[in-house]
Design a protein around this motif. Structure first.
Motif, PDB file in Angstrom:
ATOM      1  N   ASN A  97      -3.209  -4.222  -4.131  1.00 56.38           N
ATOM      2  CA  ASN A  97      -3.260  -3.101  -3.171  1.00 56.38           C
ATOM      3  C   ASN A  97      -1.921  -2.392  -3.082  1.00 56.38           C
ATOM      4  O   ASN A  97      -1.868  -1.167  -2.970  1.00 56.38           O
ATOM      5  CB  ASN A  97      -3.679  -3.594  -1.787  1.00 56.38           C
ATOM      6  CG  ASN A  97      -5.163  -3.802  -1.677  1.00 56.38           C
ATOM      7  OD1 ASN A  97      -5.935  -3.230  -2.430  1.00 56.38           O
ATOM      8  ND2 ASN A  97      -5.564  -4.641  -0.747  1.00 56.38           N
ATOM      9  N   LEU A  98      -0.833  -3.139  -3.136  1.00 54.55           N
ATOM     10  CA  LEU A  98       0.492  -2.519  -3.110  1.00 54.55           C
ATOM     11  C   LEU A  98       0.700  -1.653  -4.360  1.00 54.55           C
ATOM     12  O   LEU A  98       1.233  -0.540  -4.250  1.00 54.55           O
ATOM     13  CB  LEU A  98       1.593  -3.577  -3.054  1.00 54.55           C
ATOM     14  CG  LEU A  98       1.862  -4.210  -1.693  1.00 54.55           C
ATOM     15  CD1 LEU A  98       2.962  -5.257  -1.823  1.00 54.55           C
ATOM     16  CD2 LEU A  98       2.260  -3.163  -0.676  1.00 54.55           C
ATOM     17  N   LYS A  99       0.291  -2.185  -5.508  1.00 52.90           N
ATOM     18  CA  LYS A  99       0.443  -1.415  -6.752  1.00 52.90           C
ATOM     19  C   LYS A  99      -0.371  -0.125  -6.688  1.00 52.90           C
ATOM     20  O   LYS A  99       0.083   0.916  -7.147  1.00 52.90           O
ATOM     21  CB  LYS A  99      -0.028  -2.241  -7.958  1.00 52.90           C
ATOM     22  CG  LYS A  99       0.955  -3.261  -8.426  1.00 52.90           C
ATOM     23  CD  LYS A  99       0.402  -3.958  -9.660  1.00 52.90           C
ATOM     24  CE  LYS A  99       1.274  -5.087 -10.118  1.00 52.90           C
ATOM     25  NZ  LYS A  99       0.686  -5.803 -11.258  1.00 52.90           N
ATOM     26  N   ALA A 100      -1.564  -0.210  -6.147  1.00 53.86           N
ATOM     27  CA  ALA A 100      -2.439   0.963  -6.086  1.00 53.86           C
ATOM     28  C   ALA A 100      -1.868   2.051  -5.178  1.00 53.86           C
ATOM     29  O   ALA A 100      -2.108   3.226  -5.415  1.00 53.86           O
ATOM     30  CB  ALA A 100      -3.822   0.532  -5.603  1.00 53.86           C
TER      31      ALA A 100
END
Length: 107
Positions: free
Chosen positions: A102-105
């Motif tokens: 989720n952080l990467k997205a």
């Protein structure tokens, strides 16, 4: 697999989880600074964890304490607690991986 090998593998998994949890908690602190992380607990009450926290490290500490308990307790306690420890490890790995994705997205 012998009891010692199982415990060594569990310990190795907890080390991996610990390092990921430290990174995740740093990211959570940053998200809180930006006021984009507004939840009370990482896990809901229906999980096998007795801790309730808005960071990952207390869950890792609980897991480490569980592992230490089965290393010193009798064989029966080991057999009954091992499945719960494995479930907690799986849950932490899944949640930490989902958090990381989720952080990467969002970047």
């Amino acid at each position: 697999m012998s009891k010692e090998n199982v415990q060594a593998q569990l310990q190795e998994n907890i080390k991996i989880i610990y390092h990921r949890a430290v990174d995740a908690d740093k990211a959570l602190a940053e998200l809180r600074k930006q006021k984009t992380a507004g939840f009370a607990h990482i896990f809901t009450n229906d999980t096998p964890f007795t801790n309730h926290s808005d960071t990952f490290l207390p869950y890792v500490e609980e897991l480490a304490a569980d592992l230490q308990a089965i290393q010193t307790d009798n064989e029966e306690h080991y057999k009954t607690q091992l499945p719960a420890i494995v479930v907690k490890i799986e849950l932490l790995f899944k949640t930490l991986n989902a958090f990381k994705e989720n952080l990467k997205a969002k970047q």
